[in-house]
Motif scaffolding. Structure first.
Motif, PDB file in Angstrom:
ATOM      1  N   TRP A 199      32.734  58.611  29.148  1.00  0.00           N
ATOM      2  CA  TRP A 199      33.673  58.380  30.069  1.00  0.00           C
ATOM      3  C   TRP A 199      34.851  59.305  30.222  1.00  0.00           C
ATOM      4  CZ3 TRP A 199      34.506  52.457  30.555  1.00  0.00           C
ATOM      5  CH2 TRP A 199      33.442  51.848  30.875  1.00  0.00           C
ATOM      6  N   HIS A 200      35.423  59.563  31.251  1.00  0.00           N
ATOM      7  CA  HIS A 200      36.410  60.486  31.560  1.00  0.00           C
ATOM      8  C   HIS A 200      36.580  61.817  30.718  1.00  0.00           C
ATOM      9  CE1 HIS A 200      37.941  57.101  33.963  1.00  0.00           C
ATOM     10  NE2 HIS A 200      37.606  56.428  33.072  1.00  0.00           N
ATOM     11  N   HIS A 201      35.206  62.271  30.508  1.00  0.00           N
ATOM     12  CA  HIS A 201      35.169  63.661  29.869  1.00  0.00           C
ATOM     13  C   HIS A 201      35.687  63.560  28.310  1.00  0.00           C
ATOM     14  CE1 HIS A 201      34.104  65.312  33.626  1.00  0.00           C
ATOM     15  NE2 HIS A 201      35.167  64.765  34.311  1.00  0.00           N
ATOM     16  N   TYR A 202      35.723  62.352  27.877  1.00  0.00           N
ATOM     17  CA  TYR A 202      35.978  62.343  26.364  1.00  0.00           C
ATOM     18  C   TYR A 202      34.812  62.278  25.426  1.00  0.00           C
ATOM     19  CZ  TYR A 202      37.918  60.532  21.964  1.00  0.00           C
ATOM     20  OH  TYR A 202      38.203  60.731  20.644  1.00  0.00           O
ATOM     21  N   GLU A 203      34.461  63.482  24.886  1.00  0.00           N
ATOM     22  CA  GLU A 203      33.234  63.647  24.448  1.00  0.00           C
ATOM     23  C   GLU A 203      33.557  63.030  22.903  1.00  0.00           C
ATOM     24  OE1 GLU A 203      30.235  65.605  24.835  1.00  0.00           O
ATOM     25  OE2 GLU A 203      30.914  65.804  27.205  1.00  0.00           O
ATOM     26  N   ARG A 204      32.572  62.252  22.571  1.00  0.00           N
ATOM     27  CA  ARG A 204      32.621  61.756  21.246  1.00  0.00           C
ATOM     28  C   ARG A 204      31.262  61.535  20.833  1.00  0.00           C
ATOM     29  NH1 ARG A 204      32.999  56.763  18.027  1.00  0.00           N
ATOM     30  NH2 ARG A 204      34.600  57.105  16.454  1.00  0.00           N
ATOM     31  N   ASP A 205      30.493  62.627  20.016  1.00  0.00           N
ATOM     32  CA  ASP A 205      29.361  62.545  19.700  1.00  0.00           C
ATOM     33  C   ASP A 205      29.057  63.265  18.399  1.00  0.00           C
ATOM     34  OD1 ASP A 205      26.468  62.953  19.533  1.00  0.00           O
ATOM     35  OD2 ASP A 205      26.274  64.005  21.501  1.00  0.00           O
ATOM     36  N   LEU A 206      28.770  62.399  17.559  1.00  0.00           N
ATOM     37  CA  LEU A 206      28.691  62.683  16.138  1.00  0.00           C
ATOM     38  C   LEU A 206      27.587  63.835  15.855  1.00  0.00           C
ATOM     39  CD1 LEU A 206      29.706  62.634  13.185  1.00  0.00           C
ATOM     40  CD2 LEU A 206      28.352  60.556  12.744  1.00  0.00           C
ATOM     41  N   CYS A 207      26.403  63.710  16.623  1.00  0.00           N
ATOM     42  CA  CYS A 207      25.237  64.673  16.610  1.00  0.00           C
ATOM     43  C   CYS A 207      25.783  66.264  16.997  1.00  0.00           C
ATOM     44  CB  CYS A 207      24.207  64.131  17.689  1.00  0.00           C
ATOM     45  SG  CYS A 207      23.372  62.787  16.972  1.00  0.00           S
ATOM     46  N   LYS A 208      26.601  66.233  17.783  1.00  0.00           N
ATOM     47  CA  LYS A 208      27.168  67.660  18.289  1.00  0.00           C
ATOM     48  C   LYS A 208      28.226  67.935  17.281  1.00  0.00           C
ATOM     49  CE  LYS A 208      26.301  67.305  23.302  1.00  0.00           C
ATOM     50  NZ  LYS A 208      27.139  67.179  24.354  1.00  0.00           N
ATOM     51  N   ASP A 209      29.108  66.978  16.911  1.00  0.00           N
ATOM     52  CA  ASP A 209      30.329  67.592  15.985  1.00  0.00           C
ATOM     53  C   ASP A 209      30.163  67.740  14.483  1.00  0.00           C
ATOM     54  OD1 ASP A 209      31.937  67.270  18.248  1.00  0.00           O
ATOM     55  OD2 ASP A 209      32.637  65.333  17.848  1.00  0.00           O
ATOM     56  N   LEU A 210      29.184  66.964  13.998  1.00  0.00           N
ATOM     57  CA  LEU A 210      28.995  66.868  12.622  1.00  0.00           C
ATOM     58  C   LEU A 210      28.240  68.499  12.297  1.00  0.00           C
ATOM     59  CD1 LEU A 210      29.138  65.876   9.769  1.00  0.00           C
ATOM     60  CD2 LEU A 210      26.966  64.759  10.246  1.00  0.00           C
ATOM     61  N   PRO A 211      27.590  68.989  12.697  1.00  0.00           N
ATOM     62  CA  PRO A 211      27.074  70.353  12.629  1.00  0.00           C
ATOM     63  C   PRO A 211      27.990  71.405  12.407  1.00  0.00           C
ATOM     64  CG  PRO A 211      25.302  69.203  14.009  1.00  0.00           C
ATOM     65  CD  PRO A 211      26.499  68.013  13.809  1.00  0.00           C
ATOM     66  N   LYS A 212      29.056  71.216  13.285  1.00  0.00           N
ATOM     67  CA  LYS A 212      30.284  72.063  13.363  1.00  0.00           C
ATOM     68  C   LYS A 212      31.325  71.986  12.270  1.00  0.00           C
ATOM     69  CE  LYS A 212      29.723  71.945  18.530  1.00  0.00           C
ATOM     70  NZ  LYS A 212      30.412  71.529  19.658  1.00  0.00           N
ATOM     71  N   ASN A 213      31.355  70.684  11.884  1.00  0.00           N
ATOM     72  CA  ASN A 213      32.527  70.572  11.161  1.00  0.00           C
ATOM     73  C   ASN A 213      31.928  69.371   9.916  1.00  0.00           C
ATOM     74  OD1 ASN A 213      34.939  70.099   9.791  1.00  0.00           O
ATOM     75  ND2 ASN A 213      35.846  68.730  11.496  1.00  0.00           N
ATOM     76  N   LYS A 214      31.200  69.923   9.050  1.00  0.00           N
ATOM     77  CA  LYS A 214      30.607  69.150   8.059  1.00  0.00           C
ATOM     78  C   LYS A 214      31.774  68.885   6.885  1.00  0.00           C
ATOM     79  CE  LYS A 214      26.416  71.343   8.605  1.00  0.00           C
ATOM     80  NZ  LYS A 214      26.009  72.610   8.588  1.00  0.00           N
TER      81      LYS A 214
END
Length: 107
Positions: A37-52
């Motif tokens: 909603w409202h462009h608030y991205e919260r996706d562990l599948c996207k974020d975890l590989p970038k910041n382990k």
């Protein structure tokens, strides 16, 4: 560190803060990731590989007796398998491979 799906007491016991945006990751949060909603991205599948994080505490328990972790955390399980070492079969602790020098020793 990251504790998933939901064990906030681990952060207190370890005297550590969770990685940004994720103190837990439950089935409805995985669903939200597909429909933010409202462009608030919260996706562990996207974020975890970038910041382990150096350490992940992963409890494979079934949520509410209904949701299997592999149903909503499959992307995390892939990261755990490829980039982390499970330090003991009776433990929920995974250490990032570059922090794990040799069996039993954590950098």
């Amino acid at each position: 560190m990251l504790s998933i799906p939901y064990n906030p007491d681990i952060y207190i016991l370890a005297n550590r803060l969770p990685i940004k945006k994720y103190h837990a990751y439950l089935p409805w949060e995985a669903d939200y990731a597909s429909h933010p909603w409202h462009h608030y991205e919260r996706d562990l599948c996207k974020d975890l590989p970038k910041n382990k994080p150096p350490l992940i505490y992963y409890d494979p328990s079934i949520i509410w007796g209904k949701y299997m972790p592999d149903q909503f955390l499959s992307c995390v399980l892939i990261v755990l398998k490829n980039d982390y070492t499970h330090i003991a079969t009776d433990s929920y602790i995974y250490v990032r491979n570059d922090r794990y020098r040799e069996k039993g020793k954590i950098n």
